[in-house]
Design a protein around this motif. Structure first.
Motif, PDB file in Angstrom:
ATOM      1  N   GLN A  20       0.829  -1.210   0.000  1.00  0.00           N
ATOM      2  CA  GLN A  20       0.000   0.000   0.000  1.00  0.00           C
ATOM      3  C   GLN A  20       0.859   1.255   0.000  1.00  0.00           C
ATOM      4  O   GLN A  20       0.600   2.200  -0.766  1.00  0.00           O
ATOM      5  CB  GLN A  20      -0.898   0.028   1.245  1.00  0.00           C
ATOM      6  N   SER A  24       0.945   3.882  -3.079  1.00  0.00           N
ATOM      7  CA  SER A  24       0.493   5.246  -2.837  1.00  0.00           C
ATOM      8  C   SER A  24       1.600   6.245  -3.138  1.00  0.00           C
ATOM      9  O   SER A  24       1.354   7.297  -3.737  1.00  0.00           O
ATOM     10  CB  SER A  24       0.053   5.414  -1.380  1.00  0.00           C
ATOM     11  N   VAL A  53      -2.852   7.864   3.067  1.00  0.00           N
ATOM     12  CA  VAL A  53      -2.647   6.405   3.073  1.00  0.00           C
ATOM     13  C   VAL A  53      -1.200   6.058   3.438  1.00  0.00           C
ATOM     14  O   VAL A  53      -0.954   5.099   4.177  1.00  0.00           O
ATOM     15  CB  VAL A  53      -3.019   5.793   1.692  1.00  0.00           C
ATOM     16  N   SER A  91      -9.965   2.939   2.217  1.00  0.00           N
ATOM     17  CA  SER A  91     -10.134   2.221   0.942  1.00  0.00           C
ATOM     18  C   SER A  91     -11.285   2.828   0.145  1.00  0.00           C
ATOM     19  O   SER A  91     -11.200   2.929  -1.088  1.00  0.00           O
ATOM     20  CB  SER A  91     -10.335   0.728   1.178  1.00  0.00           C
ATOM     21  N   THR A  94      -9.890   6.000  -1.300  1.00  0.00           N
ATOM     22  CA  THR A  94      -8.923   5.704  -2.370  1.00  0.00           C
ATOM     23  C   THR A  94      -9.640   5.310  -3.649  1.00  0.00           C
ATOM     24  O   THR A  94      -9.277   5.767  -4.743  1.00  0.00           O
ATOM     25  CB  THR A  94      -7.979   4.567  -1.939  1.00  0.00           C
ATOM     26  N   LEU A  95     -10.691   4.468  -3.509  1.00  0.00           N
ATOM     27  CA  LEU A  95     -11.433   4.051  -4.702  1.00  0.00           C
ATOM     28  C   LEU A  95     -12.076   5.252  -5.380  1.00  0.00           C
ATOM     29  O   LEU A  95     -12.013   5.398  -6.614  1.00  0.00           O
ATOM     30  CB  LEU A  95     -12.510   3.024  -4.321  1.00  0.00           C
ATOM     31  N   PHE A 132      -5.523   2.470  -7.822  1.00  0.00           N
ATOM     32  CA  PHE A 132      -6.429   1.315  -7.819  1.00  0.00           C
ATOM     33  C   PHE A 132      -5.779   0.121  -7.110  1.00  0.00           C
ATOM     34  O   PHE A 132      -6.425  -0.594  -6.342  1.00  0.00           O
ATOM     35  CB  PHE A 132      -6.821   0.910  -9.249  1.00  0.00           C
ATOM     36  N   SER A 134      -3.478   0.286  -4.792  1.00  0.00           N
ATOM     37  CA  SER A 134      -3.446   0.619  -3.372  1.00  0.00           C
ATOM     38  C   SER A 134      -4.811   0.366  -2.730  1.00  0.00           C
ATOM     39  O   SER A 134      -4.907  -0.153  -1.612  1.00  0.00           O
ATOM     40  CB  SER A 134      -3.047   2.080  -3.208  1.00  0.00           C
ATOM     41  N   TRP A 135      -5.889   0.705  -3.462  1.00  0.00           N
ATOM     42  CA  TRP A 135      -7.247   0.457  -2.973  1.00  0.00           C
ATOM     43  C   TRP A 135      -7.468  -1.035  -2.749  1.00  0.00           C
ATOM     44  O   TRP A 135      -7.988  -1.449  -1.715  1.00  0.00           O
ATOM     45  CB  TRP A 135      -8.286   0.978  -3.976  1.00  0.00           C
ATOM     46  N   SER A 138      -5.675  -2.208   0.325  1.00  0.00           N
ATOM     47  CA  SER A 138      -6.353  -1.691   1.524  1.00  0.00           C
ATOM     48  C   SER A 138      -7.587  -2.515   1.836  1.00  0.00           C
ATOM     49  O   SER A 138      -7.839  -2.866   2.993  1.00  0.00           O
ATOM     50  CB  SER A 138      -6.812  -0.252   1.296  1.00  0.00           C
ATOM     51  N   LEU A 139      -8.375  -2.804   0.800  1.00  0.00           N
ATOM     52  CA  LEU A 139      -9.611  -3.565   0.998  1.00  0.00           C
ATOM     53  C   LEU A 139      -9.279  -4.973   1.498  1.00  0.00           C
ATOM     54  O   LEU A 139      -9.967  -5.499   2.386  1.00  0.00           O
ATOM     55  CB  LEU A 139     -10.385  -3.635  -0.318  1.00  0.00           C
TER      56      LEU A 139
END
Lengths: 155, 155
Positions: A20, A24, A53, A91, A94-95, A132, A134-135, A138-139
Motif C-alpha cells: 500500500q 500510494s 494512506v 479504501s 482511495t477508490l 487502484f 493501493s485500494w 487496503s480492501l
C-alpha cells in the motif's frame, strides 16, 4: 482462526502494508511530477488521499513488524476495530479518488491533445492505476482483519 | 443476534432495498433525460451500473417481503454469502461510477458553459448525488448482513 494470512501480526500483513505504501507513494510521485495537476479537483483529491494512506500504512507496517519480532500478538478487539474502520474509510476514499482520476484522464485523452500531451497523460494513467492497486490492497487488509474479529469476540 | 435491523428478512431491509431501487431509478432518469450522456464514458458506466442495481435491489426487496409475510426466515449461510458478495461488488461499482460522474461534472462546470449548460449540468449533479445515496444504502445492506454471518456459522 487466529492466523489468517493478511490479518494483523502476520508476515502477509507487512507485505500488504508495504505494498500500500509503495503504490500510494508512486501514485503521488507520478501525479506530482506532471505539471499542473492542481488545476483539476480530482487530481488534488487523489494526492490528498494518497498523502493520508502513506503514513497510515507505514505506521501499521511498523506495528506489524514489532508484533512479529517481539512475539506480541495484536489481538485486542478494540484496537482491531479502529484499524478495520480506518482501512475501510481509506479504501473507500482511495477508490473514489482513483476512479475520479481515471475518468478525468479518459476525458482529457478524448478531448484534445493540447489539454493533455501524451507524455503527461500516461503519467496520470499510471498514477490512477497505482491508486487502484493501493485500494485493492487496503480492501484486502480490511476484509482479512474483519474476518478475524468474530473469533476474538468469541474468546 | 438474528434480528439485526437491516439484515435480510427484516422490515428495515425492505426499506433499504426500496431506497436503493428508487435512488438508482432516479439517477438513471436524471442522466438519461439529459441529452448526449453517451458521449462521456463515465456517464455510460453510471447508467450501466444503475441498470444492474435496480433489478438486484428489487428482487431482494420482493424476497424480503415474502420472507416476512410467509414467516420464513432467510438465514441460510450460503445464500447470505451470495447476497453479501453481490451487495459488496455492486456497492464498489456504484461508488466508482458515482465518483467518476461527480468529477466529470465538476470538470465540465469549470471548463466552459458551452460544454454543459446549467439546466443539463444540474441534472447530472442530481444523478451523481442519487448514485452516492444508492451506494450508501448498498453498503449498509452489505455490512448488516456481514454482521449477521458469524452468528449463523456458530449455530
Amino acid at each position: 482462526m487466529k492466523n489468517i494470512p493478511g490479518s494483523m501480526g502476520t508476515c502477509a500483513s507487512i507485505a500488504l502494508r508495504l505494498g500500500q505504501a509503495i503504490c500510494s507513494s508512486s501514485s503521488i510521485l507520478f501525479m506530482s511530477l506532471g505539471v499542473g495537476f492542481y488545476s483539476y479537483t480530482a487530481f488534488c483529491f487523489l494526492v490528498t488521499i494518497m498523502g493520508l494512506v502513506i503514513p497510515w500504512s507505514f505506521t501499521l507496517a511498523l506495528l506489524d513488524g514489532y508484533s512479529i519480532l517481539a512475539k506480541f500478538p495484536i489481538h485486542q478487539s478494540g484496537m482491531l476495530q479502529v484499524i478495520i474502520l480506518g482501512d475501510l474509510v481509506l479504501s473507500i476514499l482511495t477508490l473514489a479518488a482513483a476512479s475520479s482520476t481515471a475518468s478525468i484522464v479518459d476525458l482529457l485523452l478524448k478531448a484534445d491533445v493540447s489539454f493533455c500531451p501524451p507524455r503527461i497523460c500516461s503519467r496520470y494513467q499510471i498514477s490512477a492505476a497505482m491508486a487502484f492497486l493501493s485500494w485493492f490492497l487496503s480492501l484486502t487488509s480490511s476484509l482479512t482483519n474483519l474476518w478475524l474479529l468474530p473469533s476474538l469476540d468469541a474468546d
